[in-house]
Write an enzyme that holds these catalytic residues in place. Structure first.
Site, PDB file in Angstrom:
ATOM      1  CG  ASP A 183     -15.397   6.832   3.732  1.00 41.32           C
ATOM      2  OD1 ASP A 183     -15.875   6.195   2.771  1.00 41.32           O
ATOM      3  OD2 ASP A 183     -14.200   6.809   4.049  1.00 41.32           O
ATOM      4  CG  ASP A 227     -11.911   2.135  -1.136  1.00 41.77           C
ATOM      5  OD1 ASP A 227     -12.813   2.849  -1.615  1.00 41.77           O
ATOM      6  OD2 ASP A 227     -11.403   2.353  -0.024  1.00 41.77           O
TER       7      ASP A 227
HETATM    8  C1  GLA Z   1     -12.289   4.630   1.706  1.00 41.51           C
HETATM    9  C2  GLA Z   1     -13.475   3.725   2.046  1.00 41.51           C
HETATM   10  C3  GLA Z   1     -13.474   3.447   3.543  1.00 41.51           C
HETATM   11  C4  GLA Z   1     -12.167   2.793   3.949  1.00 41.51           C
HETATM   12  C5  GLA Z   1     -10.986   3.666   3.528  1.00 41.51           C
HETATM   13  C6  GLA Z   1      -9.668   2.959   3.708  1.00 41.51           C
HETATM   14  O1  GLA Z   1     -12.443   5.893   2.245  1.00 41.51           O
HETATM   15  O2  GLA Z   1     -14.677   4.305   1.646  1.00 41.51           O
HETATM   16  O3  GLA Z   1     -14.564   2.628   3.896  1.00 41.51           O
HETATM   17  O4  GLA Z   1     -12.066   1.533   3.353  1.00 41.51           O
HETATM   18  O5  GLA Z   1     -11.077   4.052   2.170  1.00 41.51           O
HETATM   19  O6  GLA Z   1      -8.574   3.744   3.315  1.00 41.51           O
END
Ligand code: GLA
Length: 407
Positions: free
Chosen positions: A204, A149
């Site tokens: 997301d 990430d």
């Molecule tokens: C980010 C990623 C998500 C998830 C969260 C976890 O937002 O894009 O897919 O992994 O972190 O905290």
């Protein structure tokens, strides 16, 4: 002999040129599996994960191709006195190695999550400054997949950070699929083909068909918004390196029609199919969607070429995806809240796809039509076809070349 010499020369070249490589052969088709984030967020523990592993086998998901069981954020404990990462002792008292052994004993593979910054998005220790140590730990535990990430990275350079972790994984020696989660900020599709096996193209997803969830400093996108953000990216994906429009929300509460449309469009995009629902309690409708082998086969087609949108008419989008062996997937997506009549005039929809060097040529070639959701054969492409596309739903056909050609 000659072949062996060439292989040796290639190996020497890659070692002495100092250029590390990602593990090839790991994602010839888009990766498939399950991830804890969309449903459980930080509320995960080893009991839940073991239950998911059991269900992946019992429900037939594993045999349909969903082989990765991926822990997302919040599995972490602290770093030990030497800087090695440990698992949260309360949530994962048996440790990740024992969990990995259990998951492997079920014929599945295990994925884990980290972050290129100081801390993960959920505030757990990130890998910054510990890349080689973490890669080694994952290899020792038997990890098969890493999602990496991008929170709390401040002025870290994305190309450097992702190549560093790629090199660390390579040095640790265990083939680990590398899933880059940098949200598309630095356009990884333009530089990451030799770095990762897949890269997120957007921020997301959230559990909505159409909409944007906007909060201070943070935005999440509905299924249709994520779909729109894939425009122009198809040429960057292919076997071994995929555009990732994020994990699926199928089975998390949207209507069956919306879930069917979401799943279908991810297959038309040759997207990784990473489920994000509680598979321990799936409705019959959800199962019918995620276990439809004909539809999964569109995603997993060995050509590995994303679909393209060729027309839009009154909220109905027309998509084609070239398939191996001369076939095509054909999809009508109705984005509106009302059902729509649509007349498929094949000849007016002829596709000339520069990327795949394929064309449909409906004047000369007849295709037989299989409806992949109701599994019925529905004639051929000789004549126009009048259909009704339900609201926020799709019709998905496989078009296969009929042996005879029109003279
Ligand atoms: C980010 C990623 C998500 C998830 C969260 C976890 O937002 O894009 O897919 O992994 O972190 O905290």
């Amino acid at each position: 002999m000659k072949k062996r010499f060439l292989l040796l020369a290639l190996l020497c070249f890659s070692v002495f040129s100092g250029k590390a490589q990602k593990f090839e052969e790991l994602a010839k088709t888009p990766p498939m599996g399950w991830n804890s984030w969309n449903k459980f967020a930080c509320d995960i523990n080893e009991e839940i994960i073991r239950g998911i592993a059991d269900k992946m086998v019992e429900s037939g998901l594993r045999d349909a191709g969903y082989i990765y069981l991926n822990l997302d954020d919040c599995w972490h404990g602290r770093r030990d006195s030497l800087g090695f990462i440990t698992a949260d002792p309360v949530k994962f008292p048996s440790g990740i190695k024992a969990l990995a052994d259990y998951i492997h004993s079920k014929g599945l593979k295990i994925g884990i999550y980290s972050d290129a910054g100081r801390e993960t998005c959920g505030g757990r220790p990130g890998s910054l400054g510990h890349e080689y140590q973490d890669a080694l730990t994952y290899a020792k535990w038997g990890i098969d997949y890493l999602k990496y990430d991008w929170c709390n990275t401040e002025d870290v350079n994305p190309v450097g950070a992702y190549n560093l972790m790629r090199d660390a994984l390579r040095a640790a020696g265990r083939p680990i699929l590398f899933s880059m989660c940098e949200w598309g900020n630095s356009k990884p599709w333009t530089w990451a083909k030799d770095t990762g096996h897949m890269w997120r193209t957007t921020g997301d997803i959230y559990n909505a068909f159409d909409g944007v969830d906007e909060r201070p400093g943070w935005k999440a996108f509905g299924v249709m918004q994520i779909l729109d953000k894939q425009e122009g990216l198809r040429k960057y994906a292919g076997p071994g390196h995929w555009n990732d429009p994020d994990m699926l929300e199928v089975g998390n509460g949207q209507s069956v029609n919306q879930d069917r449309a979401h799943f279908t469009m991810w297959c038309m995009l040759a997207a990784p199919l990473i489920l994000g629902n509680d598979i321990r309690n799936m409705s019959a409708e959800t199962k019918a969607i995620v276990l439809n082998k004909d539809v999964i086969a569109i995603d997993q087609d060995t050509l590995g070429i994303q679909g393209l949108k060729v027309a839009t008419q009154d909220s109905v989008q027309v998509w084609f995806k070239p398939l191996a062996g001369g076939d095509w997937a054909f999809c009508l997506l109705n984005r509106s809240k009302e059902s729509k009549e649509y007349v498929i005039n094949w000849k007016s929809l002829n596709v000339e796809d520069e990327l795949s060097k394929r064309s449909t040529d409906f004047n000369k070639t007849i295709y037989v039509i299989k409806n992949l959701w109701n599994k019925k054969m529905e004639g051929n492409t000789k004549k126009d076809k009048k259909v009704l596309v339900p609201a926020q739903d799709v019709l998905l056909y496989k078009l296969s070349i009929e042996n005879k050609k029109i003279k």
